[in-house]
Motif scaffolding. Structure first.
Motif, PDB file in Angstrom:
ATOM      1  N   GLU A   6      13.425  -7.215  -2.813  1.00 51.17           N
ATOM      2  CA  GLU A   6      14.475  -6.575  -3.608  1.00 51.17           C
ATOM      3  C   GLU A   6      15.842  -6.778  -2.960  1.00 51.17           C
ATOM      4  O   GLU A   6      16.842  -7.047  -3.644  1.00 51.17           O
ATOM      5  N   TRP A   7      15.898  -6.624  -1.642  1.00 52.86           N
ATOM      6  CA  TRP A   7      17.154  -6.890  -0.930  1.00 52.86           C
ATOM      7  C   TRP A   7      17.576  -8.358  -1.091  1.00 52.86           C
ATOM      8  O   TRP A   7      18.762  -8.654  -1.268  1.00 52.86           O
ATOM      9  N   MET A   8      16.604  -9.275  -1.026  1.00 54.61           N
ATOM     10  CA  MET A   8      16.908 -10.704  -1.129  1.00 54.61           C
ATOM     11  C   MET A   8      17.502 -11.038  -2.496  1.00 54.61           C
ATOM     12  O   MET A   8      18.499 -11.769  -2.597  1.00 54.61           O
ATOM     13  N   LEU A  14      24.802 -10.838  -5.559  1.00 53.99           N
ATOM     14  CA  LEU A  14      26.140 -10.417  -5.114  1.00 53.99           C
ATOM     15  C   LEU A  14      26.987 -11.605  -4.666  1.00 53.99           C
ATOM     16  O   LEU A  14      28.210 -11.623  -4.890  1.00 53.99           O
ATOM     17  N   ARG A  15      26.370 -12.587  -4.026  1.00 54.96           N
ATOM     18  CA  ARG A  15      27.160 -13.700  -3.504  1.00 54.96           C
ATOM     19  C   ARG A  15      27.181 -14.899  -4.448  1.00 54.96           C
ATOM     20  O   ARG A  15      27.729 -15.946  -4.102  1.00 54.96           O
ATOM     21  N   ALA A  16      26.603 -14.745  -5.635  1.00 57.26           N
ATOM     22  CA  ALA A  16      26.581 -15.855  -6.586  1.00 57.26           C
ATOM     23  C   ALA A  16      27.968 -16.119  -7.152  1.00 57.26           C
ATOM     24  O   ALA A  16      28.770 -15.208  -7.330  1.00 57.26           O
ATOM     25  N   ARG A  17      28.250 -17.373  -7.416  1.00 55.56           N
ATOM     26  CA  ARG A  17      29.520 -17.753  -8.025  1.00 55.56           C
ATOM     27  C   ARG A  17      29.488 -17.444  -9.512  1.00 55.56           C
ATOM     28  O   ARG A  17      28.430 -17.312 -10.114  1.00 55.56           O
ATOM     29  N   PHE A 327      19.242  -3.816  -8.894  1.00 61.13           N
ATOM     30  CA  PHE A 327      20.622  -3.652  -9.351  1.00 61.13           C
ATOM     31  C   PHE A 327      21.280  -2.417  -8.735  1.00 61.13           C
ATOM     32  O   PHE A 327      22.502  -2.365  -8.597  1.00 61.13           O
ATOM     33  N   PHE A 328      20.470  -1.427  -8.368  1.00 58.74           N
ATOM     34  CA  PHE A 328      21.035  -0.289  -7.637  1.00 58.74           C
ATOM     35  C   PHE A 328      21.560  -0.744  -6.272  1.00 58.74           C
ATOM     36  O   PHE A 328      22.624  -0.305  -5.824  1.00 58.74           O
ATOM     37  N   ILE A 329      20.800  -1.624  -5.610  1.00 56.35           N
ATOM     38  CA  ILE A 329      21.261  -2.161  -4.320  1.00 56.35           C
ATOM     39  C   ILE A 329      22.577  -2.913  -4.496  1.00 56.35           C
ATOM     40  O   ILE A 329      23.490  -2.809  -3.665  1.00 56.35           O
ATOM     41  N   CYS A 330      22.680  -3.670  -5.596  1.00 54.79           N
ATOM     42  CA  CYS A 330      23.919  -4.426  -5.838  1.00 54.79           C
ATOM     43  C   CYS A 330      25.125  -3.497  -5.903  1.00 54.79           C
ATOM     44  O   CYS A 330      26.144  -3.722  -5.246  1.00 54.79           O
ATOM     45  N   GLY A 331      25.020  -2.435  -6.712  1.00 52.35           N
ATOM     46  CA  GLY A 331      26.146  -1.519  -6.852  1.00 52.35           C
ATOM     47  C   GLY A 331      26.371  -0.661  -5.629  1.00 52.35           C
ATOM     48  O   GLY A 331      27.509  -0.471  -5.190  1.00 52.35           O
ATOM     49  N   ALA A 332      25.275  -0.133  -5.056  1.00 50.21           N
ATOM     50  CA  ALA A 332      25.416   0.744  -3.898  1.00 50.21           C
ATOM     51  C   ALA A 332      25.976  -0.005  -2.702  1.00 50.21           C
ATOM     52  O   ALA A 332      26.735   0.562  -1.905  1.00 50.21           O
ATOM     53  N   SER A 333      25.624  -1.273  -2.558  1.00 51.10           N
ATOM     54  CA  SER A 333      26.139  -2.049  -1.423  1.00 51.10           C
ATOM     55  C   SER A 333      27.650  -2.186  -1.492  1.00 51.10           C
ATOM     56  O   SER A 333      28.343  -2.110  -0.469  1.00 51.10           O
ATOM     57  N   ILE A 334      28.163  -2.407  -2.695  1.00 52.48           N
ATOM     58  CA  ILE A 334      29.619  -2.478  -2.853  1.00 52.48           C
ATOM     59  C   ILE A 334      30.259  -1.159  -2.442  1.00 52.48           C
ATOM     60  O   ILE A 334      31.274  -1.126  -1.738  1.00 52.48           O
ATOM     61  N   GLY A 335      29.659  -0.035  -2.889  1.00 51.17           N
ATOM     62  CA  GLY A 335      30.199   1.272  -2.535  1.00 51.17           C
ATOM     63  C   GLY A 335      30.155   1.532  -1.042  1.00 51.17           C
ATOM     64  O   GLY A 335      31.105   2.064  -0.461  1.00 51.17           O
ATOM     65  N   VAL A 336      29.048   1.151  -0.383  1.00 50.35           N
ATOM     66  CA  VAL A 336      28.907   1.400   1.053  1.00 50.35           C
ATOM     67  C   VAL A 336      29.907   0.574   1.849  1.00 50.35           C
ATOM     68  O   VAL A 336      30.589   1.092   2.748  1.00 50.35           O
ATOM     69  N   VAL A 337      29.995  -0.720   1.524  1.00 46.49           N
ATOM     70  CA  VAL A 337      30.921  -1.582   2.266  1.00 46.49           C
ATOM     71  C   VAL A 337      32.375  -1.156   2.025  1.00 46.49           C
ATOM     72  O   VAL A 337      33.187  -1.071   2.955  1.00 46.49           O
ATOM     73  N   GLY A 338      32.709  -0.874   0.763  1.00 49.42           N
ATOM     74  CA  GLY A 338      34.075  -0.428   0.469  1.00 49.42           C
ATOM     75  C   GLY A 338      34.412   0.880   1.156  1.00 49.42           C
ATOM     76  O   GLY A 338      35.517   1.063   1.681  1.00 49.42           O
ATOM     77  N   THR A 339      33.446   1.803   1.175  1.00 46.21           N
ATOM     78  CA  THR A 339      33.669   3.077   1.855  1.00 46.21           C
ATOM     79  C   THR A 339      33.872   2.870   3.347  1.00 46.21           C
ATOM     80  O   THR A 339      34.751   3.485   3.966  1.00 46.21           O
ATOM     81  N   ALA A 340      33.065   2.002   3.959  1.00 48.11           N
ATOM     82  CA  ALA A 340      33.194   1.740   5.395  1.00 48.11           C
ATOM     83  C   ALA A 340      34.572   1.162   5.727  1.00 48.11           C
ATOM     84  O   ALA A 340      35.213   1.579   6.702  1.00 48.11           O
TER      85      ALA A 340
END
Length: 422
Positions: A6-8, A14-17, A327-340
């Motif tokens: 799921e992470w993969m 996320l990194r797709a063009r 897809f939750f990982i996709c959105g949550a990852s953006i939130g976590v990185v942006g928050t950090a």
């Protein structure tokens, strides 16, 4: 909770063009928006905490936490004298109370100060030298001239008073009191000159521009208070809980005693500051919400572009829960990185606010901060763990919530419909 595959898959999306159906541009927009919103929230909370801390610190650092007052004796005309006759015994009783760190009798009065052809109204506080040396903001001011050791030989002025009169240490200031010498023809103004032995700056404009300290015995003579004091200034170990000392202080002060705390004196300022804090927090919380909504729009586009992939993954045996988590990982990852990123920027801003503000002040040509309006000599910022955790919890909570809706939409997509036209 999340499988490796799921992470993969989420990382691949996320990194797709854009040509591959990815959302790289929307990802960056969402990430930057959240980072800036969290940065603004932490910076505002830090300045808010700094304002309150600095404001309270200058109040209780240069003023007593509570003043013990007394109605005194009644004059023949029925008016109370409002002085404390047995102030020495009352001071000893108050100083012996648990939690009391300082008790000092004082004489107070409003007079006119004149020097160099200038004059200004000042508040004179008559106090003993040892008691003056125990006032935090006077013993360790922001700036000082002269020495407290010579206090008995003259008076101590606030930096604003000295600036208004154009005087320095060693000069002479004349104090003019309308309630002065009593003669057979009535009361005439009292005018007396004093050398300036100490000039202090506590960092609060309304104190620096009005406060004058005079030796206690001299103030008794100057204000016709022989043998009495106007108040007993008290400091306690917990200023925020000063009301808890009220009963003990009134009992120790004796009959006719009443109290005036620092919260009574500055309650309006504190309430206004708290109201402004709450409003700013709500406004910036809305800003964080708007920034996190970019995640929703990005994920909706991603789900639409990856419809065929979702259909293939479902036919390969992936469950709805797996698709939702991807897809939750996709959105949550953006939130976590942006928050950090926002937390790092906000903390750096709070830590290096002085050089940052100096640059802003220089670019604006100076005069951005006026202590006469804001009562504090510099822009404060105080980074507190609770404020940072509040910002992080708000940002991550909103990021996770707004991510659930497009992720559920992807999970409930019918694989047959997704592959119908492929």
């Amino acid at each position: 909770m999340f499988a490796r595959h799921e992470w993969m898959i989420a990382w691949r999306y996320l990194r797709a063009r854009r040509s591959e159906g990815g959302i790289s541009v929307m990802t960056w927009i969402s990430l930057v928006g959240i980072a800036l919103a969290v940065f603004a929230l932490i910076a505002t909370l830090a300045v808010r905490s700094g304002f309150r801390y600095e404001f309270v610190d200058t109040i209780i650092g240069a003023n007593p936490h509570v003043e013990v007052l007394n109605y005194g004796e009644l004059l023949p005309n029925g008016q109370p004298t409002r002085t404390i006759a047995g102030f020495e015994a009352a001071t000893d009783r108050i100083a012996a109370l648990p939690g009391v760190t300082r008790a000092a009798p004082v004489v107070e009065g409003q007079v006119m100060a004149a020097a160099q052809g200038r004059n200004t109204g000042v508040q004179v506080v008559g106090i003993r030298t040892e008691d003056l040396a125990r006032i935090p903001r006077i013993a360790e001011p922001e700036e000082a001239q002269g020495s407290l050791d010579a206090f008995e030989d003259g008076v101590a002025l606030g930096s604003g008073v000295a600036r208004n009169l154009g005087v320095g240490v060693g000069d002479t200031v004349r104090l003019i009191s309308p309630d002065g010498v009593r003669t057979a023809f009535g009361t005439s103004p009292r005018v007396k000159a004093y050398p300036i032995t100490f000039i202090f700056q506590v960092g609060r404009f309304d104190i620096d521009s009005t406060r004058v300290y005079m030796p206690f015995a001299e103030a008794q003579t100057y204000f016709n208070r022989e043998g009495v004091a106007d108040a007993i200034q008290v400091s306690v170990d917990d200023p925020e809980a000063v009301d808890a000392f009220a009963a003990a202080l009134i009992e120790a002060g004796g009959e006719g005693t009443y109290l005036w705390t620092w919260q009574n004196a500055s309650g309006a300022f504190l309430r206004a500051l708290q109201m402004e804090d709450n409003i700013m927090f709500v406004i910036l919380s809305i800003l964080v919400l708007i920034a996190t909504l970019n995640i929703t729009s990005g994920l909706v586009m991603l789900v639409k572009n990856k419809g065929r992939d979702i259909g293939i993954l479902r036919t390969m045996g992936l469950t709805e829960g797996t698709i939702l988590r991807v897809f939750f990982i996709c959105g949550a990852s953006i939130g976590v990185v942006g928050t950090a990123i926002g937390v790092v920027l906000g903390c750096l801003f709070a830590i290096y606010i002085d050089p940052i503000f100096n640059v802003v002040n220089a670019l604006a040509g100076g005069g951005v901060w006026d202590p006469q309006v804001r009562y504090i000599s510099a822009l404060p910022a105080r980074l507190e763990a609770g404020d940072v955790l509040t910002a992080v919890a708000l940002s991550l909570g909103l990021s996770f919530v707004v991510t659930i809706f497009p992720a559920r939409r992807a999970a409930r997509m019918n694989p047959v419909e997704a592959l119908r036209y492929e």
